[in-house]
Design a protein around this motif. Structure first.
Motif, mmCIF file in Angstrom:
data_model
loop_
_atom_site.group_PDB
_atom_site.id
_atom_site.type_symbol
_atom_site.label_atom_id
_atom_site.label_comp_id
_atom_site.label_asym_id
_atom_site.label_seq_id
_atom_site.Cartn_x
_atom_site.Cartn_y
_atom_site.Cartn_z
ATOM 1 N N THR A 177 0.836 -1.204 0.000
ATOM 2 C CA THR A 177 0.000 0.000 0.000
ATOM 3 C C THR A 177 0.871 1.255 0.000
ATOM 4 O O THR A 177 0.587 2.231 -0.705
ATOM 5 N N THR A 199 -4.022 -3.145 5.388
ATOM 6 C CA THR A 199 -5.161 -3.538 4.574
ATOM 7 C C THR A 199 -5.781 -4.754 5.255
ATOM 8 O O THR A 199 -5.077 -5.725 5.536
ATOM 9 N N GLU A 204 -5.142 -3.278 -4.719
ATOM 10 C CA GLU A 204 -4.842 -3.329 -3.281
ATOM 11 C C GLU A 204 -5.595 -4.503 -2.665
ATOM 12 O O GLU A 204 -6.819 -4.618 -2.806
#
Ligand SMILES: Nc1nc2c(ncn2[C@@H]2O[C@H](COP(=O)(O)OP(=O)(O)OP(=O)(O)O)[C@@H](O)[C@H]2O)c(=O)[nH]1
Ligand SMILES: [Mg+2]
Length: 310
Positions: A65, A115, A144
């Motif tokens: 990320t 995440t 992502e």
């Protein structure tokens, strides 16, 4: 004083029932969301405009990320790597991921929110133009997903067939955590995991034959200094071994070294990502289309049927 006393605390600025959808008579339109695209949003975007799909894969905490969001962060300051920022349809998504790296968050050390394994697949959108030719835009859709999912792929390669970012990828970026490579206790394990993920991707049959693979060692700021000579040599050795084992199994296979965000700010944000941008925006030959299986034409009437408008 007016005839009717109004207590200011009685006024509710949010009195309008926002759950009521706007009607045709309303004089306003809701703004489109600029959070990250989900799979449906990415498909809708691709129906309107061509885009290069970049799958960002790697273990939990490897820096996936941060890698993508700091490329956007670089463009907040100035043109970067020979590119101009043209547009992003996922500005809020970028900003949400960058907030904990800013002073306004009150944090002493910059960080990136993890995440969640529960989060479905998302995509960042970035439109860039080359400094030399600003009229041409390149749309990038960068995936992502939480690192846990890729651990499952490593254990069971067939799972990659269920991951659209892999099956539709133009580029697959395999991120290796530099922090784990410099620690002798975790280096062998991190190397084995990267080997395992690359092997799983190659064996899965999910990677398009045209997809290019980039192995990206992140957190290179941690490799600076004299004491890190051995770690740098070990990284080079790992890169050579990976090239030997996997270069022939993908359309192209290259190594990159990146510092997305050095907490000591000695290395500039997104250092090393310019080369990645170059690759992601390079002209690619159009995909080979299989020749249609046309019926053998024998009579004059058959030929007539193939005439345009017939
Ligand atoms: N020193 C250093 N730390 C970094 C760098 N890039 C990322 N980090 C740190 O590494 C940690 C993990 O980064 P993330 O980007 O969240 O990793 P991820 O791969 O997205 O992790 P998951 O979302 O859990 O799969 C964060 O605390 C970052 O601040 C870098 O270039 N240098
Ligand atoms: Mg992440």
């Amino acid at each position: 004083m007016t005839d009717v006393d109004i207590d200011p605390s009685d006024i509710d600025a949010f009195d309008d029932d926002v759950s009521v959808p706007p009607t045709a008579e309303d004089d306003w339109e809701p703004l489109a969301s600029t959070r990250l695209f989900d799979g449906v949003g990415a498909d809708a975007f691709l129906r309107r405009a061509p885009a290069t799909i970049v799958a960002i894969v790697g273990e939990r905490g490897s820096g996936k990320t941060t890698l993508v969001s700091t490329i956007y962060e670089r463009f907040l300051r100035e043109p970067f790597g020979g590119y101009l920022f043209a547009l992003s349809r996922t500005l809020t998504g970028f900003e949400q991921r960058l907030f904990t790296s800013r002073l306004a968050s009150g944090r002493a050390v910059p960080a990136t929110p993890r995440t969640s394994a529960q989060d479905p697949l998302h995509f960042f959108h970035l439109a860039l133009a080359r400094d030399s030719n600003p009229s041409v835009h390149f749309n990038l859709l960068l995936s992502e997903r939480a690192g846990e999912l890729y651990r499952l792929v490593r254990d069971n390669p067939a799972r990659a067939l269920d991951l659209p970012e892999i099956t539709k990828a133009d580029h697959i970026v395999v991120v290796i955590d530099g922090r784990r490579l410099i620690d002798p206790k975790s280096a062998a394990e991190a190397a084995a995991e990267t080997r395992g993920l690359l092997r799983a991707l190659a064996d899965s049959g999910a990677v398009p034959t045209t997809a290019c693979v980039q192995v990206v060692a992140t957190k290179m700021d941690l490799f600076a200094g004299r004491g890190k000579t051995k770690s740098r040599a070990a990284l080079k050795e790992l890169q050579d071994a990976l090239t030997k084992a996997f270069a022939a199994r993908f359309a192209s296979f290259q190594h990159f070294e990146v510092t997305a965000r050095d907490p000591k700010a000695k290395v500039s944000v997104g250092s090393g990502t310019e080369r990645l941008l170059n690759l992601w925006t390079a002209d690619r030959p159009p995909p080979a289309r299989p020749k249609p299986d046309l019926p053998v034409l024998t009579t004059q009437f058959d030929r007539l049927r193939l005439k345009p408008g017939a």
